[in-house]
Motif scaffolding. Structure first.
Motif, PDB file in Angstrom:
ATOM      1  N   GLU A 258       0.081  18.658  -2.584  1.00 29.32           N
ATOM      2  CA  GLU A 258      -0.791  17.493  -2.573  1.00 29.32           C
ATOM      3  C   GLU A 258      -0.979  16.964  -3.991  1.00 29.32           C
ATOM      4  O   GLU A 258      -0.921  17.693  -4.971  1.00 29.32           O
ATOM      5  CB  GLU A 258      -2.162  17.837  -1.990  1.00 29.32           C
ATOM      6  N   LEU A 259      -1.239  15.664  -4.071  1.00 25.07           N
ATOM      7  CA  LEU A 259      -1.601  15.050  -5.333  1.00 25.07           C
ATOM      8  C   LEU A 259      -3.088  15.281  -5.572  1.00 25.07           C
ATOM      9  O   LEU A 259      -3.858  15.435  -4.631  1.00 25.07           O
ATOM     10  CB  LEU A 259      -1.322  13.544  -5.283  1.00 25.07           C
ATOM     11  N   PRO A 260      -3.526  15.287  -6.856  1.00 28.33           N
ATOM     12  CA  PRO A 260      -4.963  15.409  -7.101  1.00 28.33           C
ATOM     13  C   PRO A 260      -5.690  14.170  -6.592  1.00 28.33           C
ATOM     14  O   PRO A 260      -5.123  13.084  -6.532  1.00 28.33           O
ATOM     15  CB  PRO A 260      -5.044  15.500  -8.637  1.00 28.33           C
TER      16      PRO A 260
ATOM     17  N   LEU B 167       0.828  -1.205   0.000  1.00 32.17           N
ATOM     18  CA  LEU B 167       0.000   0.000   0.000  1.00 32.17           C
ATOM     19  C   LEU B 167       0.866   1.260   0.000  1.00 32.17           C
ATOM     20  O   LEU B 167       0.515   2.263  -0.625  1.00 32.17           O
ATOM     21  CB  LEU B 167      -0.932  -0.009   1.216  1.00 32.17           C
ATOM     22  N   TYR B 168       1.995   1.189   0.685  1.00 34.92           N
ATOM     23  CA  TYR B 168       2.919   2.332   0.695  1.00 34.92           C
ATOM     24  C   TYR B 168       3.488   2.583  -0.701  1.00 34.92           C
ATOM     25  O   TYR B 168       3.476   3.715  -1.201  1.00 34.92           O
ATOM     26  CB  TYR B 168       4.040   2.073   1.695  1.00 34.92           C
ATOM     27  N   VAL B 169       3.971   1.517  -1.351  1.00 34.56           N
ATOM     28  CA  VAL B 169       4.541   1.661  -2.698  1.00 34.56           C
ATOM     29  C   VAL B 169       3.460   2.078  -3.687  1.00 34.56           C
ATOM     30  O   VAL B 169       3.707   2.883  -4.586  1.00 34.56           O
ATOM     31  CB  VAL B 169       5.226   0.349  -3.136  1.00 34.56           C
ATOM     32  N   ARG B 170       2.264   1.556  -3.517  1.00 34.28           N
ATOM     33  CA  ARG B 170       1.170   1.964  -4.396  1.00 34.28           C
ATOM     34  C   ARG B 170       0.902   3.458  -4.274  1.00 34.28           C
ATOM     35  O   ARG B 170       0.648   4.146  -5.266  1.00 34.28           O
ATOM     36  CB  ARG B 170      -0.106   1.176  -4.058  1.00 34.28           C
ATOM     37  N   GLY B 171       0.980   3.968  -3.058  1.00 34.70           N
ATOM     38  CA  GLY B 171       0.794   5.403  -2.859  1.00 34.70           C
ATOM     39  C   GLY B 171       1.894   6.218  -3.496  1.00 34.70           C
ATOM     40  O   GLY B 171       1.637   7.266  -4.093  1.00 34.70           O
ATOM     41  N   LEU B 172       3.142   5.740  -3.398  1.00 36.41           N
ATOM     42  CA  LEU B 172       4.278   6.454  -3.987  1.00 36.41           C
ATOM     43  C   LEU B 172       4.192   6.509  -5.505  1.00 36.41           C
ATOM     44  O   LEU B 172       4.650   7.473  -6.125  1.00 36.41           O
ATOM     45  CB  LEU B 172       5.596   5.782  -3.592  1.00 36.41           C
ATOM     46  N   THR B 173       3.632   5.476  -6.113  1.00 42.03           N
ATOM     47  CA  THR B 173       3.658   5.357  -7.567  1.00 42.03           C
ATOM     48  C   THR B 173       2.350   5.769  -8.234  1.00 42.03           C
ATOM     49  O   THR B 173       2.224   5.658  -9.453  1.00 42.03           O
ATOM     50  CB  THR B 173       3.991   3.909  -7.972  1.00 42.03           C
ATOM     51  N   SER B 174       1.382   6.231  -7.467  1.00 43.37           N
ATOM     52  CA  SER B 174       0.090   6.622  -8.033  1.00 43.37           C
ATOM     53  C   SER B 174       0.114   8.075  -8.491  1.00 43.37           C
ATOM     54  O   SER B 174       0.832   8.902  -7.930  1.00 43.37           O
ATOM     55  CB  SER B 174      -1.026   6.426  -7.001  1.00 43.37           C
TER      56      SER B 174
ATOM     57  N   PHE C 164       4.977  11.188  -8.813  1.00 41.77           N
ATOM     58  CA  PHE C 164       4.235  12.029  -9.751  1.00 41.77           C
ATOM     59  C   PHE C 164       3.780  13.350  -9.154  1.00 41.77           C
ATOM     60  O   PHE C 164       3.025  14.078  -9.775  1.00 41.77           O
ATOM     61  CB  PHE C 164       2.999  11.281 -10.270  1.00 41.77           C
ATOM     62  N   ILE C 165       4.232  13.640  -7.933  1.00 43.31           N
ATOM     63  CA  ILE C 165       3.796  14.882  -7.315  1.00 43.31           C
ATOM     64  C   ILE C 165       4.342  16.058  -8.118  1.00 43.31           C
ATOM     65  O   ILE C 165       5.486  16.067  -8.552  1.00 43.31           O
ATOM     66  CB  ILE C 165       4.263  14.958  -5.840  1.00 43.31           C
ATOM     67  N   ALA C 166       3.496  17.053  -8.355  1.00 42.56           N
ATOM     68  CA  ALA C 166       3.900  18.210  -9.158  1.00 42.56           C
ATOM     69  C   ALA C 166       4.933  19.027  -8.406  1.00 42.56           C
ATOM     70  O   ALA C 166       4.873  19.167  -7.197  1.00 42.56           O
ATOM     71  CB  ALA C 166       2.676  19.072  -9.478  1.00 42.56           C
TER      72      ALA C 166
END
Length: 397
Positions: free
Chosen positions: A255-257, A88-95, A248-250
């Motif tokens: 915050e991410l969208p 779940l952590y890696v999924r959050g980093l890569t989303s 993918f954070i701008a």
């Protein structure tokens, strides 16, 4: 206590301290995207497991023996939380979106629930039965004892299968994530999550040593090695996990969208053919967008911006980012990463051949933000390193 047993206890204490420190830092950290919350679950579960290992060092004291036995039973389900939390952590980093846990994510915790149920049966059994199953007690093998023993063995095997499945899923996720990065960024340094791959390699090595030890008794030296690997693994995750920003954070955004349906953006990890098969763009549209992109490169030299991203390019040419990406992948036939770096290398070639500027200065002048990325991209494009290309060009002059 033997020498290696003492070292194992020291390693367990160190891993516990690292986990506890990470929990404290994460609890104080602002986390608007919810990315680091799974790490709290991971470190909490690991801290409990390590605490049990420390208690195991004092079995000769009756009080500690009873406490250690109970704690050991409770810690078994904790093992089943580690892999899902890391996933779940890696999924959050890569989303590409800020994700919230959904009902479908409950499947990740089914093994933990099954383990908790089985261990509850053992925990609330009489002390004589607990001692016979996980201690040094002796007695007749009743149907109840055999059933609980088989359940515990099943949980151990389920944990091994769970770890293997999540390792494969993590490697696949990171591979697709890196592919997607090249559609969005011209420079991927600091986003590739190489440290997670090394951590997975270390985890696999630990498992290969630990699994046989569940069924075969090895020497104390071999049993000690997983303890060392575990400390390194926790250190890796504590240091890098706390500092890693979402890929993918701008730039400059806090915050991410948020995804409208609160689900993972799987389209980001699909192949180009699948992604664009429902696109409304015609061939004329992509040709027109391609000309705009070429003009941005030739006239404005947009590729010289070291922080250039797909979004910035799309804003410059006044076209939606997904249409720019489709044009690059489908019409031009290159990822954003390769396309921009090709322009940068073409810009660097005459500088290398006709000037005495250092390679490092040319690296930054050409839009690259590190020497290593410049060398890698240059060799991929030309088959030579920048230094070799300069020598070759000057010898021909």
């Amino acid at each position: 206590m033997s020498f290696f047993a003492l070292l194992e206890t020291i390693c367990a204490s160190m891993a516990f301290a690292l986990s506890f420190m990470a929990i404290c830092l994460l609890a104080l950290r602002r986390d608007p995207n919810g990315i680091y919350r799974p790490l709290i679950i991971f470190f909490s579960a690991n801290a409990f497991i390590e605490a049990v290992s420390v208690l195991d060092a004092f079995p000769e004291y009756g009080y500690f023996e009873n406490l250690s036995q109970i704690a050991e039973i409770i810690s078994i389900p904790a093992f089943l939380l580690l892999a899902p939390a890391l996933w779940l952590y890696v999924r959050g980093l890569t989303s590409e979106t800020r994700l919230a846990l959904t009902k479908s994510d409950g499947k990740h915790f089914i093994p933990f629930i099954l383990g908790a149920i089985a261990c509850s049966l053992l925990l609330f059994s009489p002390a004589s039965i607990r001692n016979q199953i996980i201690g040094d007690g002796d007695g007749p093998d009743t149907a109840w004892i055999i059933s609980i023993t088989l359940m515990i063995v099943f949980i151990m095997l389920m944990w091994a299968a769970q770890v293997i499945i999540y390792i494969i899923a993590l490697l696949h996720r990171i591979s697709m994530y890196r592919t997607r990065l090249k559609d969005v960024f011209a420079s991927t340094e600091g986003r590739e999550l190489k440290w997670i791959v090394w951590m997975i390699v270390l985890l696999v090595a630990t498992i290969f040593i630990m699994l046989p030890d569940l069924f075969i008794s090895f020497s104390e030296l071999i049993e000690f090695i997983p303890s060392v690997f575990n400390v390194i693994l926790i250190w890796f995750l504590a240091i890098w996990g706390l500092r890693q920003m979402p890929g993918f954070i701008a730039l400059g955004a806090s915050e991410l969208p948020v995804a409208s349906d609160q689900t993972d953006n799987l389209s980001a990890f699909q192949s180009s053919a699948t992604k664009y098969e429902k696109s409304a763009l015609t061939e004329n549209d992509t040709s027109r967008i391609a000309k705009k992109i070429e003009a941005a490169m030739e006239e404005n030299q947009l590729f010289l911006d070291a922080n250039l991203s797909l979004r910035l390019l799309a804003k410059h040419v006044s076209v939606q980012p997904n249409y720019v990406s489709q044009t690059l992948n489908g019409h031009i036939g290159e990822t954003f990463f390769d396309y921009i770096n090709r322009w940068r290398i073409d810009y660097a070639k005459p500088l290398l051949a006709n000037s005495d500027e250092t390679v490092l200065n040319i690296t930054y002048d050409s839009g690259f933000n590190s020497r290593s990325s410049f060398y890698k991209a240059f060799k991929k494009e030309t088959g030579k390193t920048p230094t070799a290309y300069r020598s070759f060009a000057k010898s021909k002059a």
